[in-house]
Design an enzyme around this catalytic site. Structure first.
Site, PDB file in Angstrom:
ATOM      1  N   ASP A 141       0.875  -1.391   0.014  1.00 16.18           N
ATOM      2  CA  ASP A 141       0.049  -0.127  -0.094  1.00 16.18           C
ATOM      3  C   ASP A 141       0.960   1.274  -0.113  1.00 16.18           C
ATOM      4  O   ASP A 141       0.320   2.196  -0.510  1.00 16.18           O
ATOM      5  CB  ASP A 141      -1.039   0.074   1.322  1.00 16.18           C
ATOM      6  CG  ASP A 141      -2.099  -1.136   1.122  1.00 16.18           C
ATOM      7  OD1 ASP A 141      -2.215  -1.495   0.183  1.00 16.18           O
ATOM      8  OD2 ASP A 141      -2.512  -1.380   2.295  1.00 16.18           O
ATOM      9  N   GLU A 281      -4.140  -8.430  27.031  1.00 14.36           N
ATOM     10  CA  GLU A 281      -4.562  -7.084  27.007  1.00 14.36           C
ATOM     11  C   GLU A 281      -4.042  -6.130  27.739  1.00 14.36           C
ATOM     12  O   GLU A 281      -3.608  -5.012  27.700  1.00 14.36           O
ATOM     13  CB  GLU A 281      -6.019  -7.115  26.816  1.00 14.36           C
ATOM     14  CG  GLU A 281      -6.778  -5.634  26.472  1.00 14.36           C
ATOM     15  CD  GLU A 281      -7.984  -5.569  26.542  1.00 14.36           C
ATOM     16  OE1 GLU A 281      -8.805  -4.579  26.309  1.00 14.36           O
ATOM     17  OE2 GLU A 281      -8.712  -6.558  26.835  1.00 14.36           O
ATOM     18  N   HIS A 365      -6.309 -21.849  11.327  1.00 12.88           N
ATOM     19  CA  HIS A 365      -6.778 -22.585  12.690  1.00 12.88           C
ATOM     20  C   HIS A 365      -6.234 -23.952  12.788  1.00 12.88           C
ATOM     21  O   HIS A 365      -5.639 -24.336  13.556  1.00 12.88           O
ATOM     22  CB  HIS A 365      -8.459 -22.727  12.740  1.00 12.88           C
ATOM     23  CG  HIS A 365      -8.887 -21.403  13.190  1.00 12.88           C
ATOM     24  ND1 HIS A 365      -9.484 -20.329  12.531  1.00 12.88           N
ATOM     25  CD2 HIS A 365      -9.053 -20.836  14.490  1.00 12.88           C
ATOM     26  CE1 HIS A 365      -9.967 -19.376  13.250  1.00 12.88           C
ATOM     27  NE2 HIS A 365      -9.627 -19.914  14.536  1.00 12.88           N
TER      28      HIS A 365
END
Length: 510
Positions: A141, A281, A365
């Site tokens: 990009d 997190e 997976h």
């Protein structure tokens, strides 16, 4: 270091690998507080810190020296390919390189029949696969004219190729290297130079730096949440697990009891994911990752590193909300790096894009049959959910400005109950892995998930949709627009998309 972990594993009743993994996630929290103390004027020191902590996790703690060497090989290979291949196929070359490597390790894991309690290289490799393929697309990009990019592509593009140390620091960002969260290179560099915190005005924890206040409070709350779910899993998982559905004891109970018991098993099985994702997190937030701005009262918001929304999974209004709230970062990766990229320029994503995205998600997976049973049935579930939203929901929505009606509340409660029941049914093969065990579990539950989904689809397809659309028109209700939703990025495409694609092919043939 096994001498430290074996006695603890024996006392708790968990596997040594699980104890090691949790220990790494807990250690990452104080290390995150050290990381953020490194000034932004010393970026190389931050990169080295990430690399050294990851080496510590993999080699002395987890005993995965060969696994770390494999990850390093994928990183160096991607760095070379992205830097030297200039053509438009570069991101796909990286994709084949890292996904092929991951698939080989999935096959090896299946060959040795390793349970999910065994922690080996495929877990971190799945996270790294997302990071490396995202990086490749971000580099491409950066070489593309800005007017040809969408908002996400423009924001995440890489215009200055990183040094090897910068790329190693990104690849081995220590809070997320084991179980996530995955992040893109632009977000990582904004964390390193602290520009992440300069885009919004608010209270700062340190006047000499740009770090917002409130980071520790949120991080330690996440850490506490993770420990609570970890405790729930450790205490209750020996009695509540999906595998109990194929034990002789399970069949000695009545059907309603088995159904209710199985729902609790599903919550306990998910609690280990809640534990590890909220712990990591919290560690990520301590390093500064996850800051998204300030709230109305000036409080800092740190939800950018979240990979799961627990309440919206356990009490969802519908199955779409549930899927949107699970493994959030993987949804982003599948949408931005697969779903959009396989769609020809100038065309809208359709059946082909959805199928290729589904295949990528499945292979990412692993190769266990249970994964494919879950994903395949998930296609029917998304079809049923979409039909309900398009045909039933408009009839129960109150007019604008009118309080929620009793009918709407009943609809929402029914949606929540149905979502929970179907979630635990479809997720069982994902944990049981083998075809025999998965079918055995569904059999002991009298195939209730199929009885919920297939008659629903049949009702709408054989006259129900036509009747309800006419009723909507009669009552002046607006029909819900059909929108391609993020659930298609994880599950196979809904069957109505397949039917539309076949109709389009028939028209072209004529």
């Amino acid at each position: 270091m096994d001498a430290l972990f074996v006695p603890l594993a024996s006392a708790i009743g968990a596997s040594v690998d699980q104890i090691k993994l949790i220990s790494c996630l807990l250690i990452a929290c104080p290390l995150g507080s050290l990381f953020i103390r490194i000034p932004s004027s010393q970026p190389n020191l931050k990169h080295c810190f990430n690399l050294l902590v990851s080496v510590f996790f993999f080699i002395p703690v987890l005993n995965l020296s060969w696994g770390f060497a494999q990850l390093l090989g994928s990183v160096l290979g991607t760095y070379y390919i992205a830097g030297n291949v200039k053509g438009p196929n570069m991101p796909w070359i990286v994709f084949v390189f890292v996904m092929g490597h991951l698939t080989i390790n999935h096959i090896i894991r299946a060959f040795y029949n390793l349970s999910y309690e065994t922690f080996e290289v495929t877990g971190p490799q799945m996270v790294l696969t997302m990071k490396l393929t995202t990086f490749a697309w971000n580099v491409w990009d950066g070489r593309t004219a800005p007017e040809n990019l969408d908002k996400w592509q423009f924001q995440k593009r890489v215009t200055k190729y990183p040094t090897l140390l910068e790329f190693l620091g990104y690849s081995f960002y220590f809070p997320g290297i084991l179980v996530g969260p995955y992040l893109d290179y632009a977000s990582y560099m904004s964390l390193i130079d602290e520009s992440l915190f300069k885009s919004a005005e608010g209270k700062r924890a340190n006047s000499s730096r740009s770090i917002p206040d409130g980071r520790k409070r949120v991080a330690y709350r996440k850490m506490l949440t993770g420990l609570v779910f970890l405790g729930i899993f450790v205490v209750l998982s020996p009695s509540f697990y999906y595998g109990i559905a194929i034990t002789p004891w399970f069949m000695t109970n009545g059907f309603l009891y088995r159904m209710a018991y199985f729902q609790l098993c599903g919550f306990i099985e998910r609690s280990k994911y809640y534990a590890i994702w909220t712990l990591t997190e919290g560690a990520s937030i301590l390093t500064g990752l996850g800051f998204t701005g300030y709230g109305p009262s000036g409080e800092s918001i740190w939800d950018g590193a979240a990979n799961v929304k627990i309440l919206e999974i356990e009490l969802p209004s519908n199955f779409k909300v549930l899927l949107d709230s699970w493994n959030i970062n993987t949804n982003i990766w599948l949408r931005e790096c697969i779903y959009k990229r396989v769609t020809p320029k100038g065309k809208k994503p359709g059946f082909r894009s959805s199928m290729l995205t589904f295949a990528t998600s499945a292979f990412w997976h692993g190769i266990a049959t249970g994964y494919y049973l879950t994903f395949f049935f998930g296609g029917f579930i998304t079809t049923a959910g979409r039909l309900c939203r398009a045909n039933l929901r408009p009839l129960v929505l109150p007019p604008p400005g009118v309080p929620t009606t009793t009918t709407k509340r009943i609809y929402d409660w029914a949606g929540t109950l149905a979502s929970i029941l179907i979630l635990n049914y479809v997720a069982a093969p994902f944990m049981l892995l083998t075809f025999t065990d998965s079918i055995g579990a569904w059999h002991t539950l009298h195939w209730y998930g199929f009885w919920m989904v297939f008659p629903t689809i049949a009702f709408f397809w054989f006259g129900g949709s036509k009747f309800l659309k006419a009723l909507q028109k009669k009552e002046g209700k607006a029909t819900a627009e059909k929108v391609m939703t993020p659930e298609s990025h994880v599950m196979p495409p809904p069957l109505d998309d397949v039917a539309e694609e076949l109709k389009e092919l028939q028209k072209r043939m004529k």
